[in-house]
Design an enzyme around this catalytic site. Structure first.
Site, PDB file in Angstrom:
ATOM      1  N   LYS A 166       0.852  -1.184   0.000  1.00  0.00           N
ATOM      2  CA  LYS A 166       0.000   0.000   0.000  1.00  0.00           C
ATOM      3  C   LYS A 166       0.894   1.242   0.000  1.00  0.00           C
ATOM      4  O   LYS A 166       1.727   1.427   0.886  1.00  0.00           O
ATOM      5  CB  LYS A 166      -0.923   0.026   1.213  1.00  0.00           C
ATOM      6  CG  LYS A 166      -1.871   1.220   1.165  1.00  0.00           C
ATOM      7  CD  LYS A 166      -2.502   1.508   2.493  1.00  0.00           C
ATOM      8  CE  LYS A 166      -3.149   2.888   2.441  1.00  0.00           C
ATOM      9  NZ  LYS A 166      -3.542   3.369   3.774  1.00  0.00           N
ATOM     10  N   GLY A 254     -11.304   7.871   6.732  1.00  0.00           N
ATOM     11  CA  GLY A 254     -12.488   8.667   7.011  1.00  0.00           C
ATOM     12  C   GLY A 254     -13.670   7.903   7.558  1.00  0.00           C
ATOM     13  O   GLY A 254     -14.621   8.495   8.061  1.00  0.00           O
ATOM     14  N   ASN A 275      -8.902   1.712  10.072  1.00  0.00           N
ATOM     15  CA  ASN A 275      -8.101   1.397  11.252  1.00  0.00           C
ATOM     16  C   ASN A 275      -8.675   2.084  12.486  1.00  0.00           C
ATOM     17  O   ASN A 275      -9.165   1.437  13.406  1.00  0.00           O
ATOM     18  CB  ASN A 275      -6.649   1.806  11.047  1.00  0.00           C
ATOM     19  CG  ASN A 275      -5.772   1.439  12.240  1.00  0.00           C
ATOM     20  OD1 ASN A 275      -5.517   0.271  12.485  1.00  0.00           O
ATOM     21  ND2 ASN A 275      -5.344   2.412  13.015  1.00  0.00           N
TER      22      ASN A 275
END
Length: 323
Positions: A166, A254, A275
Site C-alpha cells: 500500500k 475517514g 483502522n
C-alpha cells in the site's frame, strides 16, 4: 523457506512435503486433491512428495453445488473478505489480533518501523498475527516524499518478500492529504521494480485513472481525512471513480462507523480499508464485527440494485378501493 504458488497466490513456506503444506493451510490431506506443476499428485504420495522452489500447486476440494462466491481479486490474488483493517492505535497486539478475528479481514496493513535494538525481546506483531494466514500489506504511512516511500517498501520487500503493498505519500501533516505528484512518481518507480502498489489517493476520478496508467493495481480514494471518522464526504466523486476504474476501488480513510462502510459498498466500491474506526471504538471487538456485517450488507445492497428515487411520495398500498 521456499517460494511456491498455491491456487494462483505466491506463498513463502517452510513445508518439506505437499502434505506439510496442506496442513499448514489448516486442511486435511485426506480430503483434498493436489496438482503439482500440472501433474496430479496421488493422495497416497502427499506425505512423500517434496516441495521445491517455484512449485505451482492447485489444491481443490468439494463444496456444495451453487456455492455463492463473491470474492474479489487484486493483482491476481483472490480474497473473500472485502474489509481491510489496520494495525495501529490498539492498546496491545492481543487486542489487535482479536479485532482482526472479529472483522473477518484477510488483509492487514502494517507500517515499517525500525527494530527496537534496545529491547530485541519486545513482542512483535508477527507473534500475534501470523503472516502465513493473513496477508500483510506493508504501507508507507508517515512518508512525505516519493523517495522515502520507495525506500520504505524496498526494505519491506527485503524483510518479508512482499510485493503487494500500500502506497501513500502525504502532502503535509495537518490534513494528511496525499501529494498526488509524489504519489504518481512513486507508483511508476515501484511498478517498474515489480511491486504491486495499492495506492491511497484523492477522491478525483482523473487522478485515479492516472494512477492506473502508472501501474497501480488498486486505487484507494479517501472518504475523509485520515482518522477523522467523518464518513464519505463526496459520494459523487467516489461513484465516478468506481464507474471509470478497471482496477479495484477501495475507500481508504475517514470511515467512522458501520453506516459509513455500508455507504462505500453501496456506491459500488470493491472494499473498504479502516483502522481508527475500530481501534478507537469503546469496544473494538464489537465494532470490528459491526464493520464486517456493514461491508457485507452494503455489498448485498449494491448487488440487489436500489429502488429509484422519486420527488414525491408513492404509496406502497393502492389507493383504489378504499372503504
Amino acid at each position: 523457506m521456499i517460494t511456491v504458488t498455491v491456487n494462483g497466490e505466491i506463498r513463502r513456506t517452510a513445508a518439506a512435503t505437499i502434505a506439510d503444506l496442506v496442513r499448514e493451510l489448516e486442511l486435511d490431506p485426506a480430503k483434498v486433491a493436489v496438482e503439482r506443476n500440472g501433474a496430479i499428485a496421488p493422495r497416497s504420495t502427499l506425505e512423500q512428495v517434496s516441495l521445491a522452489e517455484g512449485d505451482a500447486l492447485e489444491i481443490v476440494h468439494f463444496v456444495g453445488g451453487g456455492d455463492h462466491d463473491d470474492s474479489w481479486t487484486v493483482a491476481g490474488r483472490t480474497f473473500r473478505s472485502r474489509l481491510i483493517v489496520g494495525t495501529g492505535k490498539y492498546k496491545d497486539f492481543a487486542q489487535n489480533a482479536a479485532a482482526l478475528e472479529a472483522s473477518g479481514a484477510e488483509i492487514v496493513t502494517v507500517a515499517v518501523r525500525r527494530v527496537n535494538v534496545s529491547d530485541p525481546s519486545a513482542p512483535m506483531l508477527t507473534d500475534f498475527i501470523d503472516p502465513r494466514r493473513v496477508t500483510y500489506l506493508p504501507n508507507t504511512a508517515g512518508c512525505f516524499t516519493a523517495e522515502d516511500a520507495i525506500r520504505t517498501l524496498r526494505l519491506a520487500r527485503e524483510a518479508g518478500g512482499w510485493d503487494l503493498v500500500k502506497l501513500e505519500v502525504l502532502g503535509e501533516a495537518k490534513t494528511l492529504y496525499p501529494d498526488m505528484r509524489e504519489t504518481l512518481k512513486a507508483t511508476e518507480v515501484l511498478a517498474n521494480e515489480g511491486f504491486l502498489p495499492m495506492v491511497y489517493c484523492v477522491d478525483d476520478p482523473i487522478a485515479a485513472k492516472q494512477l492506473e496508467s502508472a501501474g497501480a493495481v488498486a486505487v484507494m480514494p479517501l472518504g475523509a481525512p485520515i482518522g477523522s471518522g467523518l464518513g464519505i464526504q463526496n459520494r459523487v466523486t467516489v461513484r465516478l471513480i468506481v464507474e471509470g476504474a478497471s482496477v479495484p476501488v477501495l475507500v481508504d480513510a475517514g470511515v467512522g462507523t458501520a453506516s459509513d462502510a455500508a455507504v462505500a459498498m453501496e456506491l459500488g466500491c470493491t472494499g473498504v480499508l479502516m483502522n481508527t474506526a475500530i481501534a478507537e471504538a469503546k469496544d473494538p471487538i464489537r465494532m470490528a464485527r459491526a464493520m464486517r456485517l456493514a461491508v457485507e450488507s452494503g455489498r448485498d445492497a449494491w448487488l440487489a440494485g436500489r429502488m429509484a428515487t422519486r420527488k414525491y411520495a408513492d404509496p406502497s398500498s393502492p389507493l383504489a378501493g378504499l372503504i
